[in-house]
Design a protein around this motif. Structure first.
Motif, PDB file in Angstrom:
ATOM      1  N   ALA A 155      42.742  28.739  88.714  1.00  0.00           N
ATOM      2  CA  ALA A 155      43.922  28.910  87.870  1.00  0.00           C
ATOM      3  C   ALA A 155      43.856  30.208  87.073  1.00  0.00           C
ATOM      4  CB  ALA A 155      44.066  27.725  86.918  1.00  0.00           C
ATOM      5  N   PHE A 156      42.650  30.651  86.736  1.00  0.00           N
ATOM      6  CA  PHE A 156      42.483  31.807  85.848  1.00  0.00           C
ATOM      7  C   PHE A 156      42.063  33.053  86.618  1.00  0.00           C
ATOM      8  CE2 PHE A 156      42.280  28.389  82.801  1.00  0.00           C
ATOM      9  CZ  PHE A 156      42.808  28.926  81.639  1.00  0.00           C
ATOM     10  N   LEU A 157      42.636  34.191  86.191  1.00  0.00           N
ATOM     11  CA  LEU A 157      42.172  35.490  86.658  1.00  0.00           C
ATOM     12  C   LEU A 157      41.146  36.079  85.694  1.00  0.00           C
ATOM     13  CD1 LEU A 157      45.473  37.197  87.888  1.00  0.00           C
ATOM     14  CD2 LEU A 157      43.660  36.162  89.262  1.00  0.00           C
ATOM     15  N   HIS A 158      41.282  35.739  84.422  1.00  0.00           N
ATOM     16  CA  HIS A 158      40.345  36.232  83.413  1.00  0.00           C
ATOM     17  C   HIS A 158      40.212  35.184  82.318  1.00  0.00           C
ATOM     18  CE1 HIS A 158      38.237  39.076  80.800  1.00  0.00           C
ATOM     19  NE2 HIS A 158      39.007  38.653  79.821  1.00  0.00           N
ATOM     20  N   VAL A 159      38.978  34.820  82.008  1.00  0.00           N
ATOM     21  CA  VAL A 159      38.701  33.884  80.913  1.00  0.00           C
ATOM     22  C   VAL A 159      38.060  34.684  79.780  1.00  0.00           C
ATOM     23  CG1 VAL A 159      37.472  31.807  80.188  1.00  0.00           C
ATOM     24  CG2 VAL A 159      38.403  31.968  82.510  1.00  0.00           C
ATOM     25  N   ASP A 160      38.715  34.686  78.639  1.00  0.00           N
ATOM     26  CA  ASP A 160      38.249  35.468  77.492  1.00  0.00           C
ATOM     27  C   ASP A 160      37.476  34.560  76.536  1.00  0.00           C
ATOM     28  OD1 ASP A 160      37.873  37.493  75.646  1.00  0.00           O
ATOM     29  OD2 ASP A 160      39.893  37.339  74.796  1.00  0.00           O
ATOM     30  N   SER A 161      36.289  34.159  76.942  1.00  0.00           N
ATOM     31  CA  SER A 161      35.502  33.202  76.158  1.00  0.00           C
ATOM     32  C   SER A 161      35.205  33.719  74.760  1.00  0.00           C
ATOM     33  CB  SER A 161      34.186  32.883  76.873  1.00  0.00           C
ATOM     34  OG  SER A 161      34.429  32.325  78.138  1.00  0.00           O
ATOM     35  N   ALA A 162      34.753  34.968  74.674  1.00  0.00           N
ATOM     36  CA  ALA A 162      34.388  35.522  73.369  1.00  0.00           C
ATOM     37  C   ALA A 162      35.607  35.619  72.458  1.00  0.00           C
ATOM     38  CB  ALA A 162      33.741  36.889  73.550  1.00  0.00           C
ATOM     39  N   GLY A 163      36.712  36.116  73.001  1.00  0.00           N
ATOM     40  CA  GLY A 163      37.927  36.239  72.207  1.00  0.00           C
ATOM     41  C   GLY A 163      38.462  34.892  71.762  1.00  0.00           C
ATOM     42  N   ALA A 164      38.392  33.897  72.653  1.00  0.00           N
ATOM     43  CA  ALA A 164      38.883  32.559  72.312  1.00  0.00           C
ATOM     44  C   ALA A 164      38.052  31.940  71.193  1.00  0.00           C
ATOM     45  CB  ALA A 164      38.851  31.667  73.551  1.00  0.00           C
ATOM     46  N   LEU A 165      36.750  32.030  71.291  1.00  0.00           N
ATOM     47  CA  LEU A 165      35.882  31.449  70.261  1.00  0.00           C
ATOM     48  C   LEU A 165      36.054  32.171  68.930  1.00  0.00           C
ATOM     49  CD1 LEU A 165      32.701  30.784  72.398  1.00  0.00           C
ATOM     50  CD2 LEU A 165      34.153  29.051  71.318  1.00  0.00           C
TER      51      LEU A 165
END
Length: 491
Positions: A43-53
């Protein structure tokens, strides 16, 4: 799977607001879910883990400081990769923008951040939003969580699949000919196209400027209404933005959830309930009509005779506008640049860049549009299509003099197997047969799950007059109150 990922956005927001969980805990649960299943769903092309947290921590800190936050603060959201996000890759599913990190946020992204939602990342889509199956992405196919061998709809299949796979409770899509509603229908989720101009296009990478409409995707009608309320409203940076407040879609969804449609008159579009739809789709639709009748709605049949011309008109108007909009992707200012070895002319570099950067469906539509706009053919093709658009608008106007809203199946068929229609563009285009008229008219439309056919979801579409988005939410929530929501097989 964490209990937090099974919850609605409304439930999550309530827990965060009450201090029963934190935005960081909620975000981590969804990032863990993405890590567990997205290798199969894509579903995702890019997961922004750092930005989300980081965004989640900010929400928790602001709440701890006693700030009053919005009703969706701390709730994760997935964003279709058609909206510019500052510092985060924005590719529109195309190689021509591979690696591009915009220097600014789209208005809708700004509003999501201001509301305290937590952006998880960017979702997969058909390249430049041109497609009905998310098979035309340059970065691989997205799979339907109901059956991983089937398509999740398009062009916003990534956003819908993320919802159905419980990777996100909310998502943003864009709808040019059905790209929010059709994926919603085939994944058993809710997808709403607001009135054209009711949500800002600033920062939305343009496909067809007179049709493109960003909108909310969710697993429940109320969640979609809450997200609509956050992203909607006038934006002076968008010349087509309507200078009016968003209708009270949240109140309408809550009213509809009471299950009372007394006094509401709904029109069945007769042209959309005959030939062309699968028997299982029609059966689920008729059962839903019976349910709406029991809730007090008056049901009448309404003929919109020019709707049958919507598909050919759309496939002249949209490609014509895309051929103009995509001229900016020339390998000069941003994105991919091929063949610049110092020995080639600018024209050669532009040609090589576009050949390498655009996929087959995008090239097909650019060629159709360029031909339709060419000297000697403009009046015969683009001009005639715009006249048909006027006739379709008149059909809607006449229908809304008789009824409060129109209903139809959202799509003629359930999710089809991956690869089944890619060799026949016309068969692919038929996926949007029932959704396109609303885009040509400019009014709002919503798809809400209404049943199953052979174990796969079916959607019911509700269409309302321009700037009467609240009507569609009321009807959708009422149907949801009796039909319920749908859960795909466990991944």
């Amino acid at each position: 799977m964490s209990d937090l990922t099974r919850m609605t956005a409304t439930e999550i927001a309530g827990l965060v607001a009450g201090g029963e969980t934190s935005a960081v805990e909620v975000t981590r649960a969804h990032l863990d879910r993405i890590a567990a299943v997205d290798d199969r769903v894509h579903a995702f092309l890019h997961v922004d883990s750092a930005g989300a947290l980081a965004a989640a921590r900010q929400v928790d800190d602001r709440r701890a400081a006693g700030e009053q936050l919005g009703p969706l603060a701390g709730v994760p959201v997935a964003v279709k990769d058609v909206l510019a996000t500052k510092g985060v890759p924005t590719t529109v599913g195309s190689k021509i923008l591979q690696g591009w990190r915009p220097p600014y946020d789209a208005t809708i992204v700004q509003r999501l951040r201001a509301a305290g939602t937590v952006m998880l990342g960017k979702t997969n889509m058909d390249e430049f939003a041109m497609g009905s199956s998310t098979e035309y992405s340059a970065y691989g196919v997205t799979h339907n969580p109901w059956d991983l061998d089937r398509i999740p709809g398009g062009s916003g299949g990534g956003s819908a699949a993320a919802l159905a796979a419980y990777e996100a409770p909310l998502a943003i899509g864009s709808d040019t000919g059905g790209s929010i509603r059709q994926p919603g229908a085939v994944t058993g989720t809710v997808g709403a196209k607001p009135t054209y101009g009711g949500t800002s296009r600033y920062g939305l990478v343009a496909f067809s400027s007179s049709l493109d409409t960003p909108g909310p995707c969710a697993r429940t009608v109320l969640d979609a209404a809450l997200l609509h309320e956050v992203i909607g409203g006038h934006d002076p940076r968008d010349s087509t933005s309507i200078p009016q407040p968003v209708p009270d879609v949240v109140a309408a969804a809550k009213l509809g959830a009471t299950g009372d449609l007394t006094g509401v008159k709904l029109g069945i579009v007769s042209e959309f309930t005959g030939e062309g739809a699968e028997p299982g789709v029609l059966a689920a639709f008729r059962e839903s009509v019976d349910a709406l009748t029991k809730l007090g709605a008056e049901i009448v049949e309404v003929s919109c005779p020019n709707f049958k011309y919507a598909l050919p008109a759309y496939y002249l108007i949209a490609p014509s506008e895309c051929s103009s909009n995509l001229a900016r992707f020339d390998g000069v200012r941003f994105g991919l640049r091929v063949g610049d070895d110092g020995n080639r002319s600018l024209e050669e570099v532009m040609s090589l860049t576009r050949e390498a950067g655009f996929g087959p469906e995008v090239k097909r539509r650019i060629m159709i549009g360029t031909y339709a706009l060419s000297s000697g053919y403009y009046d015969a093709y683009y001009g005639q299509a715009q006249k048909v658009r006027t006739l379709i608008t008149r059909d809607f106007t006449a229908a809304f003099e008789q009824v409060d809203a129109l209903i139809s199946p959202t799509t003629p068929f359930v999710a089809f197997p991956i690869g089944a229609r890619t060799s026949d563009p016309y068969q692919m285009y038929l996926a949007d047969l029932f959704t396109i008229p609303t885009n040509l008219y400019g009014g709002p439309g919503i798809s809400v799950p209404c049943g199953l056919s052979d174990g796969l979801p079916v959607g019911l579409q509700i269409m309302a007059p321009t700037m009467a988005d609240d009507r569609m939410y009321r009807v959708a929530a009422a149907l949801e109150s009796v039909v319920g929501t749908f859960t795909p097989p466990a991944l």
